[in-house]
Motif scaffolding. Structure first.
Motif, PDB file in Angstrom:
ATOM      1  N   GLN A  39       0.817  -1.206   0.000  1.00  0.00           N
ATOM      2  CA  GLN A  39       0.000   0.000   0.000  1.00  0.00           C
ATOM      3  C   GLN A  39       0.859   1.267   0.000  1.00  0.00           C
ATOM      4  N   CYS A  40       2.150   1.123   0.341  1.00  0.00           N
ATOM      5  CA  CYS A  40       3.050   2.275   0.317  1.00  0.00           C
ATOM      6  C   CYS A  40       3.549   2.569  -1.097  1.00  0.00           C
ATOM      7  N   GLY A  41       3.274   1.665  -2.045  1.00  0.00           N
ATOM      8  CA  GLY A  41       3.733   1.864  -3.409  1.00  0.00           C
ATOM      9  C   GLY A  41       5.109   1.293  -3.671  1.00  0.00           C
ATOM     10  N   ARG A  42       5.752   0.743  -2.651  1.00  0.00           N
ATOM     11  CA  ARG A  42       7.062   0.105  -2.808  1.00  0.00           C
ATOM     12  C   ARG A  42       6.897  -1.412  -2.842  1.00  0.00           C
ATOM     13  N   LEU A  43       7.963  -2.103  -3.222  1.00  0.00           N
ATOM     14  CA  LEU A  43       7.929  -3.552  -3.288  1.00  0.00           C
ATOM     15  C   LEU A  43       7.570  -4.153  -1.936  1.00  0.00           C
ATOM     16  N   LEU A  44       6.811  -5.243  -1.955  1.00  0.00           N
ATOM     17  CA  LEU A  44       6.379  -5.905  -0.727  1.00  0.00           C
ATOM     18  C   LEU A  44       7.571  -6.319   0.125  1.00  0.00           C
ATOM     19  N   CYS A  45       7.497  -6.023   1.419  1.00  0.00           N
ATOM     20  CA  CYS A  45       8.571  -6.397   2.343  1.00  0.00           C
ATOM     21  C   CYS A  45       8.799  -7.904   2.366  1.00  0.00           C
ATOM     22  N   CYS A  46       7.707  -8.676   2.202  1.00  0.00           N
ATOM     23  CA  CYS A  46       7.811 -10.127   2.318  1.00  0.00           C
ATOM     24  C   CYS A  46       8.604 -10.752   1.181  1.00  0.00           C
ATOM     25  N   LEU A  47       8.921  -9.999   0.136  1.00  0.00           N
ATOM     26  CA  LEU A  47       9.741 -10.551  -0.945  1.00  0.00           C
ATOM     27  C   LEU A  47      11.117 -10.950  -0.440  1.00  0.00           C
ATOM     28  N   SER A  48      11.554 -10.330   0.647  1.00  0.00           N
ATOM     29  CA  SER A  48      12.892 -10.618   1.169  1.00  0.00           C
ATOM     30  C   SER A  48      12.926 -11.830   2.087  1.00  0.00           C
ATOM     31  N   TYR A  49      11.759 -12.321   2.510  1.00  0.00           N
ATOM     32  CA  TYR A  49      11.722 -13.409   3.481  1.00  0.00           C
ATOM     33  C   TYR A  49      12.357 -14.696   2.954  1.00  0.00           C
ATOM     34  N   GLU A  50      12.006 -15.098   1.722  1.00  0.00           N
ATOM     35  CA  GLU A  50      12.460 -16.370   1.185  1.00  0.00           C
ATOM     36  C   GLU A  50      13.518 -16.211   0.099  1.00  0.00           C
ATOM     37  N   TYR A  51      13.969 -14.970  -0.098  1.00  0.00           N
ATOM     38  CA  TYR A  51      14.926 -14.727  -1.184  1.00  0.00           C
ATOM     39  C   TYR A  51      16.208 -15.532  -1.015  1.00  0.00           C
ATOM     40  N   ASN A  52      16.745 -15.569   0.194  1.00  0.00           N
ATOM     41  CA  ASN A  52      17.994 -16.300   0.418  1.00  0.00           C
ATOM     42  C   ASN A  52      17.838 -17.782   0.116  1.00  0.00           C
ATOM     43  N   TRP A  53      16.680 -18.346   0.464  1.00  0.00           N
ATOM     44  CA  TRP A  53      16.453 -19.768   0.193  1.00  0.00           C
ATOM     45  C   TRP A  53      16.426 -20.034  -1.301  1.00  0.00           C
ATOM     46  N   TYR A  54      15.673 -19.202  -2.049  1.00  0.00           N
ATOM     47  CA  TYR A  54      15.597 -19.373  -3.492  1.00  0.00           C
ATOM     48  C   TYR A  54      16.968 -19.193  -4.137  1.00  0.00           C
ATOM     49  N   SER A  55      17.705 -18.192  -3.664  1.00  0.00           N
ATOM     50  CA  SER A  55      19.025 -17.911  -4.222  1.00  0.00           C
ATOM     51  C   SER A  55      19.966 -19.092  -4.047  1.00  0.00           C
ATOM     52  N   GLU A  56      19.952 -19.709  -2.858  1.00  0.00           N
ATOM     53  CA  GLU A  56      20.812 -20.859  -2.601  1.00  0.00           C
ATOM     54  C   GLU A  56      20.336 -22.087  -3.368  1.00  0.00           C
ATOM     55  N   ALA A  57      19.005 -22.280  -3.439  1.00  0.00           N
ATOM     56  CA  ALA A  57      18.456 -23.452  -4.129  1.00  0.00           C
ATOM     57  C   ALA A  57      18.792 -23.430  -5.614  1.00  0.00           C
ATOM     58  N   ARG A  58      18.769 -22.254  -6.239  1.00  0.00           N
ATOM     59  CA  ARG A  58      19.032 -22.156  -7.673  1.00  0.00           C
ATOM     60  C   ARG A  58      20.491 -22.442  -8.029  1.00  0.00           C
ATOM     61  N   LYS A  59      21.380 -22.340  -7.042  1.00  0.00           N
ATOM     62  CA  LYS A  59      22.788 -22.656  -7.314  1.00  0.00           C
ATOM     63  C   LYS A  59      22.975 -24.125  -7.665  1.00  0.00           C
ATOM     64  N   ASN A  60      22.044 -24.962  -7.219  1.00  0.00           N
ATOM     65  CA  ASN A  60      22.134 -26.402  -7.474  1.00  0.00           C
ATOM     66  C   ASN A  60      21.172 -26.853  -8.564  1.00  0.00           C
ATOM     67  N   LEU A  61      20.665 -25.878  -9.343  1.00  0.00           N
ATOM     68  CA  LEU A  61      19.721 -26.186 -10.415  1.00  0.00           C
ATOM     69  C   LEU A  61      20.182 -25.527 -11.710  1.00  0.00           C
ATOM     70  N   PRO A  62      19.882 -26.145 -12.858  1.00  0.00           N
ATOM     71  CA  PRO A  62      20.220 -25.492 -14.129  1.00  0.00           C
ATOM     72  C   PRO A  62      19.409 -24.217 -14.315  1.00  0.00           C
TER      73      PRO A  62
END
Length: 309
Positions: free
Chosen positions: A233-256
């Protein structure tokens, strides 16, 4: 078909307006952190700011909901204790505030009286702003408990020359006046509200010390790159986007990676989608075949991904 058009529309959007400014975030070396035992988290009700507090004299007596007097960046004021921090977390020494004392009945009574006065000050401020024709939106008013000082939090798209306004406010309230221009995330933190998930805004109900959010986090999680869907509602990116970012970033290192070309079953395939959660990789072949392959079947040899037949 709608997904395709949505992607084409998103690529033309300018996401810099809804991203956080990483240059404003301070990079702190791990050696700057301390790990005190009697550490509590308190909150300033009027600004929803979290404050780390500690005290050797009253720490054993503190309970959730207690009211304490601390030195804030605005001056001495009352804060609400949210609870003891159980796990040892690293905190900058400069962020820890000493509790001066527990609030007594007189403090609480005066706090409530000032809260009633703040509602009147809100109306006075808006009247003065209209008189001076200033582009200002008042967010909150607060009178400090132990100092003759009033805080006015406002937002504006432009810089505002409020010197004459301050003079008028001083003549009305007969005390020090401090005007603080805040950003859209700070406004959302103070006002509160419900997010698209139906729960209270994270910055207001969970923590005001959330990490900066970038569009890269949304891309990493394969979210729709439509600013209307990934903004709060503030017009900025959702704060919750940062919650799982590290997990996705690490998981993609082991995927094509998506877009990678792989020769399989006598046909050239291009990886079109990688889902770290389901561990499924989708490939589109030159012959029109669309395959869904478990990620565990892919092998990385010599820095290159292969899919054995």
């Amino acid at each position: 078909m709608s997904d395709i058009f949505e992607q084409e529309y998103a690529e033309s959007e300018d996401f810099t307006k809804i991203e956080d400014d990483y240059q404003k975030s301070d990079k702190v070396d791990s050696e700057d952190f301390v790990y005190p035992e009697n550490l509590f988290l308190a909150k300033l009700e009027y600004s929803s700011e979290g404050v780390y507090v500690t005290s050797d004299s009253v720490s054993g007596k503190l309970e959730n909901g207690d009211k304490v007097i601390i030195q804030t960046r605005y001056g001495k004021d009352l804060a609400f204790v949210l609870g003891r921090i159980g796990s040892g977390i690293g905190v900058k020494k400069s962020d820890i505030v000493k509790i001066e004392r527990l609030a007594n009945d007189d403090d609480i009574r005066r706090y409530r009286e000032l809260a009633a006065k703040e509602a009147e000050a809100f109306a006075v401020f808006k009247e003065k702003v209209e008189m001076h024709a200033l582009d200002m939106k008042l967010i909150a008013v607060h009178f400090l408990l132990e100092e003759q000082k009033a805080l006015f939090f406002f937002s504006s798209e432009n810089r505002v020359d409020f010197r004459e306004l301050v003079k008028d406010l001083v003549s009305v309230f007969k005390m020090r006046i401090e005007l603080r221009q805040i950003g859209v995330r700070d406004e959302s933190r103070i006002v509160g509200g419900l997010g698209v998930c139906g729960r209270p805004c994270c910055c207001h109900s969970i923590s005001d010390r959330l990490p900066p959010v970038s569009i890269k986090m949304a891309k990493e999680q394969n979210l729709s790159l439509n600013s209307m869907k990934i903004s709060g509602q503030c017009g900025r990116l959702l704060c919750c986007l940062s919650y799982e970012y590290n997990w996705y970033s690490e998981a993609r290192k082991n995927l094509p990676g998506e877009g990678l070309h792989i020769y399989y079953d006598s046909t050239n395939f291009r990886i079109t989608d990688v889902n770290p959660l389901t561990q499924i990789v989708k490939m589109l072949g030159e012959d029109g075949r669309l395959l869904e392959i478990p990620a565990k079947r892919f092998q990385k040899e010599g820095g290159k991904w292969k899919l054995p037949n």
